[in-house]
Each structure stands twice: as structure tokens, then as C-alpha cells.
Design an enzyme around this catalytic site. Structure first.
Site, PDB file in Angstrom:
ATOM      1  N   SER B 185       0.817  -1.411   0.007  1.00  0.00           N
ATOM      2  CA  SER B 185      -0.215   0.088  -0.089  1.00  0.00           C
ATOM      3  C   SER B 185       0.793   1.141   0.109  1.00  0.00           C
ATOM      4  CB  SER B 185      -1.063   0.160   1.209  1.00  0.00           C
ATOM      5  OG  SER B 185      -0.293  -0.103   2.255  1.00  0.00           O
ATOM      6  N   HIS B 213      -5.235  -4.310  -2.043  1.00  0.00           N
ATOM      7  CA  HIS B 213      -5.047  -3.310  -3.196  1.00  0.00           C
ATOM      8  C   HIS B 213      -5.173  -3.607  -4.677  1.00  0.00           C
ATOM      9  CE1 HIS B 213      -4.372   0.339  -0.096  1.00  0.00           C
ATOM     10  NE2 HIS B 213      -3.839  -0.836   0.416  1.00  0.00           N
ATOM     11  N   LYS B 244     -12.123  -0.871  -0.694  1.00  0.00           N
ATOM     12  CA  LYS B 244     -11.288  -0.163  -1.769  1.00  0.00           C
ATOM     13  C   LYS B 244     -11.909  -0.117  -3.182  1.00  0.00           C
ATOM     14  CE  LYS B 244      -7.220  -1.010   1.333  1.00  0.00           C
ATOM     15  NZ  LYS B 244      -7.344   0.097   2.276  1.00  0.00           N
TER      16      LYS B 244
HETATM   17  C1  PLP Z   1      -2.954  -4.867   2.999  1.00  0.00           C
HETATM   18  C2  PLP Z   1      -4.131  -4.255   3.687  1.00  0.00           C
HETATM   19  N1  PLP Z   1      -4.874  -5.218   4.333  1.00  0.00           N
HETATM   20  C3  PLP Z   1      -6.076  -4.919   4.931  1.00  0.00           C
HETATM   21  C4  PLP Z   1      -6.367  -3.592   5.060  1.00  0.00           C
HETATM   22  C5  PLP Z   1      -7.619  -3.302   5.783  1.00  0.00           C
HETATM   23  O1  PLP Z   1      -8.890  -3.361   5.115  1.00  0.00           O
HETATM   24  P1  PLP Z   1     -10.000  -2.489   5.626  1.00  0.00           P
HETATM   25  O2  PLP Z   1     -10.028  -1.055   5.098  1.00  0.00           O
HETATM   26  O3  PLP Z   1     -11.117  -3.038   4.902  1.00  0.00           O
HETATM   27  O4  PLP Z   1     -10.072  -2.420   7.211  1.00  0.00           O
HETATM   28  C6  PLP Z   1      -5.846  -2.658   4.277  1.00  0.00           C
HETATM   29  C7  PLP Z   1      -6.128  -1.273   4.337  1.00  0.00           C
HETATM   30  O5  PLP Z   1      -6.230  -0.504   5.137  1.00  0.00           O
HETATM   31  C8  PLP Z   1      -4.644  -2.888   3.579  1.00  0.00           C
HETATM   32  O6  PLP Z   1      -3.712  -1.973   2.892  1.00  0.00           O
END
Ligand code: PLP
Lengths: 82, 407
Positions: B185, B213, B244
Site C-alpha cells: 500500500s 489493493h 477500496k
Molecule cells: C494490505 C491491507 N490489508 C488490509 C487492510 C484493511 O482493510 P479495511 O479498510 O477493510 O479494514 C488494508 C487497508 O487499510 C490494507 O492495505
């Protein structure tokens, strides 16, 4: 600690930090050597390479001083040999 | 001094940021107008940092489904599925996600964060070994701490380092689980998944990929990096988020593991939190349909990503290794990063200021994320603003122009 291990660890510190350091058993890795979390990670990985072992994260979290580090490495080496 | 005094170090660092007259961790939008525009301090601003990859947050069909489901079934479930039961929508969503991935099982969580907490604390336990990429997302680290497995960290995107560590475990009992991400990310780099899959096969480990992502972004049909790399058969568990590319909220895990459903009565971050509300479930199902039916969205997304990446690279900005929808510009130091970010914002461009310790290799980043909904004009406007601020700060090496796309 054995003098040789102290020397080895001191050399690894110097490689990671890029400057000379002097350490004793009581040296606090974060406070005394001014390492940030990335520095600590790189240092731990260099130690792991050198001694050919992996230090689990819960063990890393318990390491504050050079003596703690040496104990962790020795424990893990014994564990590996067993 | 209060009980929070222990965080004084963070307070100090945060105060130093605020001294610049900005609060990058708490930007206050007056309103959000569309997937690509918001209003900030009365000024219409291009949103270039909201992970809204397919631009579906204002999709009329998704909104309609959410409204309809809310009218019919209410605003919330007021509890977990264990306590308050499963709604039709939950089952339908799980079927849709499983079908999309071609897997036997899917389980939905209330956020992607909780999905990682849930699976990482449940799939492995005491005596098992969890192998994490060093640059893993906070939810992966936190999930690893919730369970009882031994956690070992390997160098970012380094299959050799992983292999070495798995070899050290030879003869040690317990399952091994490798955890990597599709697109990381912060820098937008992808995992060398073919190589990781080879390590997995050779060492008998399980492989979990977090496609947060990369869902809807990579792969022939948008299933993510595993699909793009042709190694879906080697990936035992895929975790992802609806927050996302699908424009809602929620997380999931899919798998072919025969006894997967046992998770529903042992996985605490699934059992002890309220399930997703009907409106969210309905818009997510609709958004997944769009993702599948409209590959043109992915094509627009990638076109925009490449335009932004090539444009920034050509100006001489230091960008990440790949032209993905996350484009991160590395700044020389924190001071420059903060000032640069502030000037971008004042010029009507919103993106993420990412600073250590939240970044890999302690980089100071201006992190952008592109959407399929951005127009070419918006991307070009963003590039103009970058060029303008770069010139004003006098560090744009504009005479070292590279041809767009040369890198
Ligand atoms: C790699 C990764 N896993 C999990 C998440 C968590 O996702 P969520 O926003 O649905 O809690 C994110 C984003 O914040 C992320 O970048």
C-alpha cells in the site's frame, strides 16, 4: 558473554549504524545506540544472518539490552542444535 | 501528566507536524462530491489518495441497492451473526465472492482489518509458524499478535530470505503459513508471487495473499496478483477488503480448505463483532457485479495510473518500482514532504502524506492512488500542480527530463 560474541555483535552494530560503537552487557539498544524501529529491524536481520537463525517477534520484543540479545541468540542456537 | 503520557514521543513528533499549520492525519473535508472530488476549506479539490480504484462509491446502481436494502431490512444488524443470525444478504455476498474467486468457501468480516485479525489468529496456533513479509500492513502484524503462533519476519519481497528461514525450521513440528500482499500500500510494488509460490511448494508451507489493493486492479478478471501471476492454485487463502475497489466496507477470506467453515465458531474477530449492515452488503454485491461485468473500469484505471506514473517520472520525481494505481513520490526529507504536501493541498490536490514509521525504509512519501473515475484532464491537472509546486520549492530537476514511459 564470550568476548568473541561481543566482538561479533559490535561489528554488526557498526555495519548497520555505519559508525563505531562501544557496547557492554548493559547497553540499551534503542536508548544508548539511538536506533529507530527500522534500525532495530535491520540490525536484528543482520544478527539472524550472521548466526543463521530467526528470532521470533515476541522474542525480539523482549530484547532491550545487549545481554538480552545474547541470551536470545544463545537460547535459539541451543534450541536449533537440540 | 495523564495515563497517556507514555505516548509523549508521538505527541512531540505530531506537534512538529502541526507546527507547519497542517494536520495530515486529520484532513477535514467540507463535503465529498464524487469519487474524484471533494471540498476542502471551501475549495474544490481533486481526490488522488482515497483508494477508490474503480470509482464505485457514487455508482447509481450500488446506491440504489443500498437504499433499497436499508429500507427493507433496516440500518444495521445490531449484532454478530452468531448472536443475531445471518441475513440473506450475508449468504448471497459470500456466495458471490466465492464464485468470483472460483473457491469453495468465502467468509465475510466487518472490515478487512478484522479479516486479517481473524484468519491469522485462527489458521495458525501454538506451535505453528507465521512467516510475515517485513513490510506487512498493520492488520497483518496485529493479527499475528492475536494468535499463538510463532511469528517470523522475512525481508520484504525476498523469496530467498523466506526460503532460508523456512529451511532453518526443518524438522521443527507445526504448520508454516506464509503471508504476503498483492500490491503493497505504500510504494505500490507487487510481491514476486511466482517465486513465493515455488518456496511454498518446496517447503510444504501454506500461502496466504492479502489482495486488499489488487482486487479489481490486477489480473485478467480482476481477482488480483495471484491471477495476474498465474499461481492461484498455489494460494491457499486470499484475504481482501470491500473498502477500496468495491467502495463500501468489509473484508473477506476465500479458500478451498475442506473444513473452512469451522472458522465460523472459532474465529473471534468474526464471532464477537456486529455483522455488516444490509445496505453495505447490498452495495458490495452490486459493486462486485460491476467489477466483473465492466473490465473497461480496470482498463481506465491502469491507463490513468500509467499516465500519472509516467508523467511524474518524466518530470524527475522519484517514483516507485511499478506503474500501479498506487504511485508514491519519495521526498528527500520530512520537512520538504510536509511543505510539498501542504502546497499541493492549497492548490486543490489531495493525496496522502506518509511518514516514518508508517513507511518502508523510513521514506517520506507523497502517496497517490488513482481511480478509474479520474478523467484524463484531472490526471493532467494533478501533474501540473505537482510540476508547479516542484518548481516553487526549487527542487524539480526539470532539465533531467526523461521521455515519458522511458523507464
Ligand atoms: C494490505 C491491507 N490489508 C488490509 C487492510 C484493511 O482493510 P479495511 O479498510 O477493510 O479494514 C488494508 C487497508 O487499510 C490494507 O492495505
Amino acid at each position: 558473554m564470550t568476548p568473541s560474541m561481543r566482538n561479533e555483535i559490535s561489528t554488526i552494530f557498526e555495519q548497520v549504524l555505519g559508525r563505531p560503537v562501544s557496547i557492554t552487557d548493559d547497553t540499551d539498544i534503542v536508548e544508548d545506540l539511538g536506533m529507530d524501529s527500522l534500525g532495530v529491524m535491520n540490525f536484528v536481520m543482520a544478527i539472524e544472518d550472521f548466526y543463521d537463525l530467526s528470532i521470533p517477534l515476541d522474542r525480539v520484543a523482549q530484547i532491550q539490552t545487549v545481554a538480552d540479545l545474547i541470551r536470545a541468540v544463545e537460547d535459539l542456537k541451543i534450541g536449533n542444535a537440540a | 501528566m495523564t495515563i497517556l503520557a507514555k505516548h509523549a514521543g508521538y505527541r512531540q513528533a505530531y506537534d512538529a507536524l502541526l507546527a507547519h499549520g497542517v494536520d495530515p492525519l486529520n484532513v477535514q473535508f467540507d463535503s465529498v462530491l464524487s469519487p474524484t472530488e471533494g471540498v476542502l476549506n471551501g475549495q474544490t479539490t481533486i481526490l488522488l489518495g482515497t483508494n477508490n480504484y474503480l470509482g464505485l462509491t457514487f455508482d447509481p446502481d450500488c446506491i440504489e441497492k443500498a437504499v433499497q436494502a436499508t429500507r427493507e431490512q433496516g440500518t444495521g444488524t445490531t449484532g454478530s451473526r452468531v448472536a443475531n443470525g445471518t441475513y440473506n444478504g450475508h449468504t448471497e455476498l459470500e456466495k458471490a465472492v466465492a464464485d468470483f474467486y472460483g473457491r469453495k468457501h468465502a467468509m465475510v468480516f466487518s472490515t478487512g482489518y478484522q479479516a486479517n485479525l481473524g484468519v491469522l489468529s485462527t489458521l495458525v496456533g501454538r506451535g505453528d509458524h507465521l512467516m510475515l513479509d517485513a513490510d506487512s500492513h498493520a492488520s497483518i502484524y496485529d493479527g499475528s499478535r492475536l494468535g499463538m503462533a510463532e511469528v517470523i519476519r522475512f525481508r520484504h519481497n525476498n523469496p530467498d530470505d523466506l526460503y532460508k528461514r523456512l529451511r532453518r525450521l526443518e524438522g521443527v513440528p507445526g504448520d508454516r503459513m506464509i503471508v504476503v500482499e498483492g500490491i503493497y500500500s505504500m510504494l505500490g510494488d507487487t510481491a514476486p508471487l511466482k517465486e513465493f509460490a515455488a518456496v511454498k511448494r518446496e517447503t510444504g508451507a501454506y500461502l496466504l495473499v492479502d489482495e486488499a489493493h489488487s482486487l479489481g486492479v490486477l489480473g485478467e478478471t480482476g481477482r488480483g496478483l495471484a491471477e495476474a501471476e498465474g499461481v492461484e492454485g498455489d494460494v491457499d487463502f486470499i484475504v481482501g477488503t470491500f473498502s477500496k475497489s468495491l467502495g463500501s466496507v468489509g473484508g473477506f477470506c476465500v479458500s478451498d480448505a475442506a473444513d473452512f467453515d469451522i472458522m465460523r465458531i472459532v474465529c473471534r474477530p468474526y464471532m464477537f463483532t456486529a455483522s455488516l449492515p444490509p445496505g453495505v452488503v447490498a452495495s458490495t454485491i452490486e459493486a462486485l457485479k460491476k467489477l466483473r461485468a465492466e473490465p473497461a473500469l480496470r482498463a481506465s484505471l491502469m491507463r490513468n495510473a500509467k499516465r500519472l506514473y509516467d508523467g511524474l517520472s518524466a518530470m524527475g520525481f522519484q517514483t516507485g518500482p511499478e506503474a500501479n494505481p498506487i504511485v508514491a513520490v519519495t521526498m528527500p526529507d520530512q520537512e520538504t514532504a510536509v511543505v510539498f504536501w501542504k502546497l499541493l493541498l492549497e492548490s486543490g490536490l489531495y493525496l496522502n502524506l506518509a511518514l516514518p514509521p508508517a513507511t518502508p525504509t523510513n521514506a517520506c512519501l507523497l502517496r497517490t492512488s488513482v481511480s478509474a473515475a479520474h478523467t484524463t484532464q484531472q490526471i493532467d491537472r494533478a501533474l501540473d500542480i505537482f510540476a508547479d509546486v516542484g518548481r516553487r520549492l526549487g527542487f524539480l530537476p526539470s532539465d533531467r527530463r526523461r521521455a515519458a514511459g522511458a523507464l
